[in-house]
Design an enzyme around this catalytic site. Structure first.
Site, PDB file in Angstrom:
ATOM      1  N   ASP A  31       0.858  -1.188   0.000  1.00 45.05           N
ATOM      2  CA  ASP A  31       0.000   0.000   0.000  1.00 45.05           C
ATOM      3  C   ASP A  31       0.887   1.228   0.000  1.00 45.05           C
ATOM      4  O   ASP A  31       2.015   1.188   0.499  1.00 45.05           O
ATOM      5  CB  ASP A  31      -0.928  -0.001   1.232  1.00 45.05           C
ATOM      6  CG  ASP A  31      -2.195   0.788   0.977  1.00 45.05           C
ATOM      7  OD1 ASP A  31      -2.098   2.034   0.858  1.00 45.05           O
ATOM      8  OD2 ASP A  31      -3.283   0.189   0.893  1.00 45.05           O
ATOM      9  N   THR A 122     -13.051  -2.318  -9.318  1.00 49.54           N
ATOM     10  CA  THR A 122     -14.205  -2.183 -10.214  1.00 49.54           C
ATOM     11  C   THR A 122     -13.927  -1.016 -11.164  1.00 49.54           C
ATOM     12  O   THR A 122     -13.796   0.132 -10.720  1.00 49.54           O
ATOM     13  CB  THR A 122     -15.478  -1.925  -9.382  1.00 49.54           C
ATOM     14  OG1 THR A 122     -15.624  -3.007  -8.466  1.00 49.54           O
ATOM     15  CG2 THR A 122     -16.711  -1.818 -10.265  1.00 49.54           C
ATOM     16  N   LEU A 157     -17.162  -9.803  -3.263  1.00 50.82           N
ATOM     17  CA  LEU A 157     -17.349  -9.954  -1.818  1.00 50.82           C
ATOM     18  C   LEU A 157     -18.153  -8.791  -1.232  1.00 50.82           C
ATOM     19  O   LEU A 157     -18.213  -7.704  -1.812  1.00 50.82           O
ATOM     20  CB  LEU A 157     -15.997 -10.075  -1.098  1.00 50.82           C
ATOM     21  CG  LEU A 157     -14.976  -8.933  -1.142  1.00 50.82           C
ATOM     22  CD1 LEU A 157     -15.341  -7.793  -0.218  1.00 50.82           C
ATOM     23  CD2 LEU A 157     -13.610  -9.464  -0.758  1.00 50.82           C
ATOM     24  N   LEU A 254     -34.285  -8.383  -1.102  1.00 46.99           N
ATOM     25  CA  LEU A 254     -35.643  -7.844  -1.199  1.00 46.99           C
ATOM     26  C   LEU A 254     -36.063  -7.256   0.146  1.00 46.99           C
ATOM     27  O   LEU A 254     -37.236  -7.276   0.499  1.00 46.99           O
ATOM     28  CB  LEU A 254     -36.623  -8.947  -1.633  1.00 46.99           C
ATOM     29  CG  LEU A 254     -36.551  -9.386  -3.099  1.00 46.99           C
ATOM     30  CD1 LEU A 254     -37.551 -10.509  -3.379  1.00 46.99           C
ATOM     31  CD2 LEU A 254     -36.821  -8.213  -4.055  1.00 46.99           C
ATOM     32  N   CYS A 264     -19.866   0.998  -2.707  1.00 49.64           N
ATOM     33  CA  CYS A 264     -19.902   0.444  -4.063  1.00 49.64           C
ATOM     34  C   CYS A 264     -21.192   0.668  -4.850  1.00 49.64           C
ATOM     35  O   CYS A 264     -21.128   1.214  -5.949  1.00 49.64           O
ATOM     36  CB  CYS A 264     -19.534  -1.017  -4.018  1.00 49.64           C
ATOM     37  SG  CYS A 264     -17.776  -1.181  -3.616  1.00 49.64           S
TER      38      CYS A 264
HETATM   39  P1  NAD Z   1     -10.277   0.962  -0.093  1.00 46.81           P
HETATM   40  O1  NAD Z   1     -10.446   2.390  -0.312  1.00 46.81           O
HETATM   41  O2  NAD Z   1     -10.751   0.309   1.162  1.00 46.81           O
HETATM   42  O3  NAD Z   1      -8.730   0.574  -0.251  1.00 46.81           O
HETATM   43  C1  NAD Z   1      -7.933   0.973  -1.320  1.00 46.81           C
HETATM   44  C2  NAD Z   1      -6.487   0.948  -0.861  1.00 46.81           C
HETATM   45  O4  NAD Z   1      -5.650   1.181  -2.007  1.00 46.81           O
HETATM   46  C3  NAD Z   1      -6.141   2.054   0.148  1.00 46.81           C
HETATM   47  O5  NAD Z   1      -5.534   1.487   1.288  1.00 46.81           O
HETATM   48  C4  NAD Z   1      -5.160   2.969  -0.619  1.00 46.81           C
HETATM   49  O6  NAD Z   1      -4.174   3.560   0.208  1.00 46.81           O
HETATM   50  C5  NAD Z   1      -4.542   1.984  -1.590  1.00 46.81           C
HETATM   51  N1  NAD Z   1      -3.921   2.603  -2.766  1.00 46.81           N
HETATM   52  C6  NAD Z   1      -4.359   3.644  -3.506  1.00 46.81           C
HETATM   53  N2  NAD Z   1      -3.515   3.893  -4.511  1.00 46.81           N
HETATM   54  C7  NAD Z   1      -2.520   2.981  -4.432  1.00 46.81           C
HETATM   55  C8  NAD Z   1      -1.375   2.710  -5.216  1.00 46.81           C
HETATM   56  N3  NAD Z   1      -1.076   3.422  -6.294  1.00 46.81           N
HETATM   57  N4  NAD Z   1      -0.557   1.708  -4.839  1.00 46.81           N
HETATM   58  C9  NAD Z   1      -0.842   0.976  -3.737  1.00 46.81           C
HETATM   59  N5  NAD Z   1      -1.930   1.167  -2.965  1.00 46.81           N
HETATM   60  C10 NAD Z   1      -2.770   2.163  -3.318  1.00 46.81           C
HETATM   61  O7  NAD Z   1     -10.957   0.237  -1.353  1.00 46.81           O
HETATM   62  P2  NAD Z   1     -11.780  -1.132  -1.414  1.00 46.81           P
HETATM   63  O8  NAD Z   1     -13.084  -0.978  -0.730  1.00 46.81           O
HETATM   64  O9  NAD Z   1     -10.885  -2.253  -1.045  1.00 46.81           O
HETATM   65  O10 NAD Z   1     -12.093  -1.200  -2.977  1.00 46.81           O
HETATM   66  C11 NAD Z   1     -11.091  -1.419  -3.920  1.00 46.81           C
HETATM   67  C12 NAD Z   1     -11.759  -1.697  -5.266  1.00 46.81           C
HETATM   68  O11 NAD Z   1     -12.516  -2.915  -5.185  1.00 46.81           O
HETATM   69  C13 NAD Z   1     -12.739  -0.625  -5.726  1.00 46.81           C
HETATM   70  O12 NAD Z   1     -12.675  -0.530  -7.119  1.00 46.81           O
HETATM   71  C14 NAD Z   1     -14.080  -1.177  -5.303  1.00 46.81           C
HETATM   72  O13 NAD Z   1     -15.125  -0.712  -6.111  1.00 46.81           O
HETATM   73  C15 NAD Z   1     -13.886  -2.662  -5.534  1.00 46.81           C
HETATM   74  N6  NAD Z   1     -14.721  -3.516  -4.683  1.00 46.81           N
HETATM   75  C16 NAD Z   1     -14.915  -3.209  -3.375  1.00 46.81           C
HETATM   76  C17 NAD Z   1     -15.674  -4.052  -2.567  1.00 46.81           C
HETATM   77  C18 NAD Z   1     -15.936  -3.745  -1.126  1.00 46.81           C
HETATM   78  O14 NAD Z   1     -16.718  -4.451  -0.508  1.00 46.81           O
HETATM   79  N7  NAD Z   1     -15.336  -2.735  -0.533  1.00 46.81           N
HETATM   80  C19 NAD Z   1     -16.208  -5.238  -3.119  1.00 46.81           C
HETATM   81  C20 NAD Z   1     -15.961  -5.524  -4.459  1.00 46.81           C
HETATM   82  C21 NAD Z   1     -15.219  -4.659  -5.240  1.00 46.81           C
HETATM   83  C1  UGA Z   2     -22.143  -5.066  -2.485  1.00 51.80           C
HETATM   84  C2  UGA Z   2     -22.428  -6.382  -3.223  1.00 51.80           C
HETATM   85  O1  UGA Z   2     -23.386  -7.143  -2.474  1.00 51.80           O
HETATM   86  C3  UGA Z   2     -21.155  -7.196  -3.409  1.00 51.80           C
HETATM   87  O2  UGA Z   2     -21.427  -8.369  -4.176  1.00 51.80           O
HETATM   88  C4  UGA Z   2     -20.137  -6.335  -4.139  1.00 51.80           C
HETATM   89  O3  UGA Z   2     -18.909  -7.036  -4.284  1.00 51.80           O
HETATM   90  C5  UGA Z   2     -19.898  -5.055  -3.369  1.00 51.80           C
HETATM   91  O4  UGA Z   2     -21.150  -4.342  -3.204  1.00 51.80           O
HETATM   92  C6  UGA Z   2     -18.968  -4.136  -4.087  1.00 51.80           C
HETATM   93  O5  UGA Z   2     -18.896  -4.128  -5.298  1.00 51.80           O
HETATM   94  O6  UGA Z   2     -18.317  -3.426  -3.344  1.00 51.80           O
HETATM   95  P1  UGA Z   2     -21.712  -4.344   0.039  1.00 51.80           P
HETATM   96  O7  UGA Z   2     -21.735  -2.966  -0.493  1.00 51.80           O
HETATM   97  O8  UGA Z   2     -20.628  -4.759   0.962  1.00 51.80           O
HETATM   98  O9  UGA Z   2     -21.670  -5.391  -1.184  1.00 51.80           O
HETATM   99  O10 UGA Z   2     -23.063  -4.592   0.817  1.00 51.80           O
HETATM  100  P2  UGA Z   2     -24.486  -5.249   0.529  1.00 51.80           P
HETATM  101  O11 UGA Z   2     -24.699  -6.317   1.525  1.00 51.80           O
HETATM  102  O12 UGA Z   2     -24.678  -5.589  -0.884  1.00 51.80           O
HETATM  103  O13 UGA Z   2     -25.445  -4.027   0.897  1.00 51.80           O
HETATM  104  C7  UGA Z   2     -25.410  -2.832   0.155  1.00 51.80           C
HETATM  105  C8  UGA Z   2     -26.499  -1.896   0.640  1.00 51.80           C
HETATM  106  O14 UGA Z   2     -27.777  -2.372   0.273  1.00 51.80           O
HETATM  107  C9  UGA Z   2     -26.536  -1.708   2.155  1.00 51.80           C
HETATM  108  O15 UGA Z   2     -26.761  -0.345   2.449  1.00 51.80           O
HETATM  109  C10 UGA Z   2     -27.709  -2.544   2.601  1.00 51.80           C
HETATM  110  O16 UGA Z   2     -28.321  -2.066   3.775  1.00 51.80           O
HETATM  111  C11 UGA Z   2     -28.628  -2.378   1.405  1.00 51.80           C
HETATM  112  N1  UGA Z   2     -29.589  -3.495   1.245  1.00 51.80           N
HETATM  113  C12 UGA Z   2     -29.143  -4.749   0.963  1.00 51.80           C
HETATM  114  C13 UGA Z   2     -30.940  -3.249   1.352  1.00 51.80           C
HETATM  115  O17 UGA Z   2     -31.365  -2.094   1.594  1.00 51.80           O
HETATM  116  N2  UGA Z   2     -31.813  -4.272   1.148  1.00 51.80           N
HETATM  117  C14 UGA Z   2     -31.402  -5.529   0.860  1.00 51.80           C
HETATM  118  O18 UGA Z   2     -32.270  -6.427   0.685  1.00 51.80           O
HETATM  119  C15 UGA Z   2     -30.031  -5.776   0.771  1.00 51.80           C
END
Ligand code: NAD
Ligand code: UGA
Length: 446
Positions: A31, A122, A157, A254, A264
Site C-alpha cells: 500500500d 471495479t 465480496l 428484497l 460500491c
Molecule cells: P479501499 O479504499 O478500502 O482501499 C484501497 C487501498 O488502495 C487504500 O488502502 C489505498 O491507500 C490503496 N492505494 C491507492 N492507490 C494505491 C497505489 N497506487 N498503490 C498501492 N496502494 C494504493 O478500497 P476497497 O473498498 O478495497 O475497494 C477497492 C476496489 O474494489 C474498488 O474498485 C471497489 O469498487 C472494488 N470492490 C470493493 C468491494 C468492497 O466491498 N469494498 C467489493 C468488491 C469490489
Molecule cells: C455489495 C455487493 O453485495 C457485493 O457483491 C459487491 O462485491 C460489493 O457491493 C462491491 O462491489 O463493493 P456491500 O456494499 O458490501 O456489497 O453490501 P451489501 O450487503 O450488498 O449491501 C449494500 C447496501 O444495500 C446496504 O446499504 C444494505 O443495507 C442495502 N440493502 C441490501 C438493502 O437495503 N436491502 C437488501 O435487501 C439488501
C-alpha cells in the site's frame, strides 16, 4: 504455491491477500499508505471485518503473508500482481481511475520478467486495455522488455462477510485476451470449487457493473413496492416472502428500508450510467433506481416531519451509522444522508453505532455521539433505526419508552415487531408495513 503481490490493502486487497495466503500462496500486500502498512505489521487492522485480524496474524506467523510500501520488494519474483485500489466517483459520477493509473505505472517502472496483472478494482469497461497501453507506452524499450498479460477478475465480496464470500464464492469471473493467463489465474481459485467463467476483458468488466446495478435495482424495486404497500395497506415483508419463494425471483436482496448505501452500489450505478450516457445510450432504469434510492431517505424525513409537526429543534435519535451491519464503513451510509437532511430542517441529532463511531466522528458535525442506544433515546422526540445491527434487536423498550420525550419510533429496516411496541404506547412507523399485517414466516410442511 504461487508468489502473489496485492496492490492496495483496503477491504478487497487485504481480504484477497490474506485469503490467497491462507490457501498456501506466498503473498506480499502493498500500500502507498505508510501508516496503514506500519499498523498492519503490528497486527492492527485498518478496517473492521469479522475474522480478518485472526486470519492475518495466522498467515503472517506462518510466513506466507507480508506487508510493504516498497513496490520493488512486493514485485520481486511475483508471478501475479493483483490491483485492488479504490475507484471512487469522480465529479460527473465517472469512476476516478487515478489510483489504478498509479499502480499500473509503478508496475511498468519496476516489474521484470513475465507478470500476470490481475485487476480486481471495479473499473469501467475498457480499463483492462487502457492498463495494457499505459504499461506498453511507459516501458519504452530502453529497459529490458516486460512480458505481461492483463486479466480482469472482478470481486463480488460483501463487507461484513468478506472472508466467507472470498472463500465460498458463487463464481469467479476472469476476462482476458490471453486465455492462457486467465487459466493460470483460474488455478489460484480451483480449490474453492466454484464455477469459473473465463471470458473477454470487456465482458468481465461489465459483469461486475451489471451485477451491482442489478442488486441495487432489486432493492429500489422492493422499496417502490414498499411505498405502494404503505398506501394500500399491504405488508412488504410478506410480499417479498411470497415473491421470493418463486425460484425465478429468489428471496435475497428484497429487504425494504432506507435504501442502499456503501462504497460500491452508489458509485457503481452512477459510473455505469455515466458510461452509458458517454456512449450514446439512455440509462433510464438506472436513473430511476438512483432516484428511488434518494427518495427513500427523504420519505423518512417526511414521515418524521408529519409526526412531529416540524423538525426544528426536535431531538432525533439515530441507531446505527454504518451503511449496513457488521462493518464500520460509513461511506454513503443512509444514516449519514438522513442526518444531513434532518439537520437541514433544524433537528438536533444524537446517535450511536456499535463499530462506526470513530469514522462517524470524522464526518459528522453537530451530532452528539452516544455510548449506548439508551443514551440515544434519552429526551428524544423520535428514534430512528438506520442500521439493523444485532444488538438493536432486543432492546429494553420499556426503558426506552421512559427515556424518550415523545415515544415515536421510525424503524428504517423493519427490524422490530410493531405490535408489542404499539401496545406499549409507541407510535411505530416501519417501511411498507401497511395495516396491521401479521408476519408469520410459515414454512410449508413437507
Ligand atoms: P479501499 O479504499 O478500502 O482501499 C484501497 C487501498 O488502495 C487504500 O488502502 C489505498 O491507500 C490503496 N492505494 C491507492 N492507490 C494505491 C497505489 N497506487 N498503490 C498501492 N496502494 C494504493 O478500497 P476497497 O473498498 O478495497 O475497494 C477497492 C476496489 O474494489 C474498488 O474498485 C471497489 O469498487 C472494488 N470492490 C470493493 C468491494 C468492497 O466491498 N469494498 C467489493 C468488491 C469490489
Ligand atoms: C455489495 C455487493 O453485495 C457485493 O457483491 C459487491 O462485491 C460489493 O457491493 C462491491 O462491489 O463493493 P456491500 O456494499 O458490501 O456489497 O453490501 P451489501 O450487503 O450488498 O449491501 C449494500 C447496501 O444495500 C446496504 O446499504 C444494505 O443495507 C442495502 N440493502 C441490501 C438493502 O437495503 N436491502 C437488501 O435487501 C439488501
Amino acid at each position: 504455491m504461487s508468489k502473489i503481490c496485492v496492490i492496495g490493502t483496503g477491504y478487497v486487497g487485504l481480504v484477497t491477500g490474506v485469503c490467497f495466503a491462507d490457501l498456501g500462496n506466498e503473498v506480499t500486500c502493498l500500500d502507498v499508505d505508510q501508516s496503514r502498512i506500519e499498523r498492519l505489521k503490528q497486527g492492527i487492522m485498518p478496517i473492521y471485518e469479522p475474522g480478518l485480524e485472526q486470519l492475518v496474524s495466522q498467515n503472517v506467523r506462518a510466513g506466507r503473508l507480508a506487508f510493504t510500501t516498497d513496490y520493488r520488494q512486493a514485485l520481486d519474483g511475483a508471478e501475479f500482481a493483483f490491483i485492488a485500489v479504490g475507484t471512487p466517483s469522480g465529479v460527473d459520477g465517472e469512476a476516478d481511475l487515478q489510483y489504478v493509473r498509479m499502480a499500473a505505472e509503478a508496475i511498468a517502472d519496476i516489474a521484470q520478467g513475465y507478470l500476470i496483472i490481475v485487476n480486481k478494482s471495479t473499473v469501467p469497461v475498457g480499463t483492462g486495455d487502457w492498463i495494457t497501453d499505459i504499461i506498453r507506452r511507459r516501458r519504452n524499450g530502453t529497459r529490458p522488455l516486460l512480458q505481461f498479460s492483463v486479466v480482469s477478475n472482478p470481486e463480488f465480496l460483501r463487507e461484513g462477510s468478506a472472508i466467507n464470500d472470498f472463500m465460498y464464492p458463487d463464481r469467479v469471473v476472469l476476462g482476458s485476451t490471453d486465455r492462457q493467463a486467465a487459466s493460470k489465474v483460474a488455478e489460484l481459485y480451483v480449490s474453492l470449487r466454484c464455477p469459473i467463467l473465463i471470458t473477454d476483458l470487456r465482458t468481465a468488466e461489465m459483469i461486475k457493473y451489471a451485477s451491482n446495478a442489478f442488486l441495487a435495482t432489486r432493492i429500489s424495486f422492493i422499496n417502490e413496492i414498499a411505498n405502494i404497500c404503505e398506501e394500500l395497506g399491504a405488508d412488504v415483508q410478506e410480499v417479498a416472502l411470497g415473491m421470493g419463494y418463486d425460484k425465478r425471483i429468489g428471496p435475497a436482496f428484497l429487504d425494504a428500508g432506507l435504501g442502499w448505501g456503501g462504497s460500491c452500489f452508489p458509485k457503481d450505478v452512477k459510473a455505469l450510467a455515466h458510461m452509458a450516457v458517454l456512449h450514446g445510450t439512455q440509462p433510464q432504469l438506472l436513473q430511476a433506481v438512483m432516484e428511488i434510492n434518494r427518495n427513500q431517505r427523504r420519505r423518512v424525513v417526511y414521515k418524521l416531519r408529519k409526526a412531529l409537526n416540524n423538525l426544528d429543534e426536535k431531538i432525533i435519535g439515530i441507531l446505527g451509522l454504518s451503511f449496513k451491519p457488521n462493518t464500520d464503513d460509513i461511506r454513503e451510509a443512509p444514516a449519514i444522508d438522513l442526518i444531513h437532511l434532518l439537520q437541514n430542517e433544524g433537528a438536533i441529532i444524537q446517535a450511536y453505532d456499535p463499530q462506526a463511531m470513530e469514522n462517524a466522528r470524522q464526518v459528522l458535525k453537530r451530532v452528539k455521539l452516544c455510548e449506548t442506544p439508551y443514551e440515544v433515546a434519552q429526551g428524544a422526540d423520535a428514534l430512528v433505526l438506520a442500521t439493523e445491527w444485532n444488538e438493536f434487536k432486543q432492546l429494553d423498550f420499556e426503558r426506552i419508552y421512559q427515556l424518550m420525550r415523545q415515544p415515536i419510533i421510525m424503524d428504517g429496516r423493519n427490524l422490530w415487531n410493531p405490535e408489542p411496541l404499539r401496545s406499549m404506547g409507541f407510535t411505530y412507523f416501519g417501511v411498507g408495513r401497511g395495516a396491521n399485517n401479521h408476519i408469520n414466516n410459515h414454512q410449508p410442511e413437507t
